[in-house]
Design a protein around this motif. Structure first.
Motif: not given
Length: 404
Positions: A63-72
């Motif tokens: 921790k901490p867990i940072l989610a980073i996201s993008g679509h394909m």
């Protein structure tokens, strides 16, 4: 990583024709990059579709867990309307043209490169950076929904979506309902209408009742960030010829929703109207939900927003995030500050609506990525300077988040 390689990765991504439904080649390309860098990753196939997959990679631990996201995925193209090959990244001045250059392969590439560079630098990550590259954001968001159900959101402390925002930090977005209203009747010759059952007339009657009820519901409800509910009838089809009573008719409704008038409340009200109509007439109306995305209202003062402002503001002031409109507009459609990062809500939805379905209010969440207001347009482009700047911003942001 030098600038040439950073541009090459974006070019490679644009060249993959990942129109919604064909995202696996992007996941396979990302896997080659992360395998070479020695970063833990996996391709997560869709259960019943070999052309579709999500991609997950993790850097650090704990921790901490940072989610980073993008679509394909990207939207489809009308190639005749393009001045360049839509699937070949083409540079003209500071503009990089190509389908998905703004929405959102530049954001995805910037996140990927930031993780690769952090790994190569040997910097200690005090926590976990989890990349969630999704399939199908443009239609229905099945990739994000699948990842949420598989538990990839359960333990996160924050969520960064790299959709195009330029110097704007978006912490809220409307929900969305796409609804089909179907009317089933009976065909007959138009000279003997009593022998049939006019599906179009029934559809128009029930639509009027739905519009009236929605007006009542919308009149006194609003959100200080997102504004009012938006209701549109966008598709209407029925009948085959002038002299035949139509047996089928369909209306397509799009609604942008807010927390004060929840999606389920709207659906319940519509179903009630339809049930009453069917009981009181000889109509046969049914409702089908084609998309159901809840509104997200994050915390404007969250840790992520504070870090985005702190790190991003110097880039804005120095001109490294330049204001750009689409080729069809002289000025940016949304507000664009030259002195810092603005926070705001937006009407467009993101994968956050599926990721945060159980935590839609007050989340530590931000949409912040390269690109402006030319998503989905012909001759889509991203500023090269903005793209390169966001790589640096993300690298600083990921380091600062884990350290704070």
């Amino acid at each position: 990583m030098d600038e040439t390689k950073k541009l090459q990765i974006l070019s490679d991504l644009v060249s993959i024709q990942s129109v919604n439904g064909h995202e696996r080649p992007v996941a396979e390309y990302l896997k080659t990059l992360f395998d070479k860098a020695g970063i833990k990753n996996q391709i997560l196939s869709f259960p019943d579709d070999p052309d579709r997959a999500n991609f997950v990679a993790e850097l650090g631990s704990g921790k901490p867990i940072l989610a980073i996201s993008g679509h394909m995925d990207v939207v489809s193209v009308s190639a005749d309307n393009w001045k360049t090959d839509p699937f070949k990244l083409t540079k003209k001045g500071d503009k990089l043209y190509g389908r998905g250059s703004t929405d959102m392969k530049s954001g995805l590439a910037a996140m990927v490169i930031a993780m690769l560079e952090l790994k190569a630098s040997g910097k200690q990550i005090n926590g976990t950076i989890r990349l969630l590259a999704t399939a199908g954001e443009e239609i229905g968001q099945p990739g994000a929904e699948l990842l949420q159900k598989q538990g990839y959101i359960d333990d996160i402390d924050g969520l960064l979506i790299g959709e195009p925002s330029a110097n704007r930090a978006v912490f809220a977005n409307d929900g969305e309902l796409d609804i089909s209203i179907l009317s089933h009747g009976k065909t007959a010759h138009s000279s003997t209408p009593a022998a049939g059952n006019n599906a179009v007339e029934h559809l128009l009657d029930v639509l009027e009742q739905i519009r009236h009820r929605m007006t009542e519901l919308m009149e006194n409800t609003s959100n200080k960030v997102l504004g009012k509910t938006i209701f549109n009838v966008d598709v209407l089809t029925g009948g085959t010829q002038y002299n035949a009573i139509p047996a089928e008719a369909v209306a397509g409704i799009n609604i942008r929703t807010i927390p004060e008038l929840p999606n389920q409340k709207i659906l319940d009200e519509m179903q009630k109207i339809i049930d009453q109509y069917n009981q009181q007439t000889n109509g046969d109306i049914s409702l089908k939900v084609d998309m159901n995305i809840v509104p997200i209202l994050g915390d404007e003062n969250s840790k992520l927003i504070r870090l985005v402002k702190q790190i991003g503001t110097p880039f804005v002031k120095s001109g490294k995030i330049p204001p750009q409109a689409s080729d069809q507009h002289d000025n940016p459609i949304m507000p664009f500050s030259l002195t810092g990062i603005d926070t705001l809500g937006a009407s467009g939805g993101t994968d956050a609506s599926k990721f945060l379905v159980n935590d839609s209010l007050g989340a530590n969440f931000v949409v912040f990525g390269p690109g402006n207001d030319n998503s989905h347009q012909d001759n889509e482009f991203v500023s090269q300077q903005m793209y390169l700047s966001f790589i640096d911003i993300y690298e600083q942001l990921l380091t600062a988040y884990s350290a704070s």
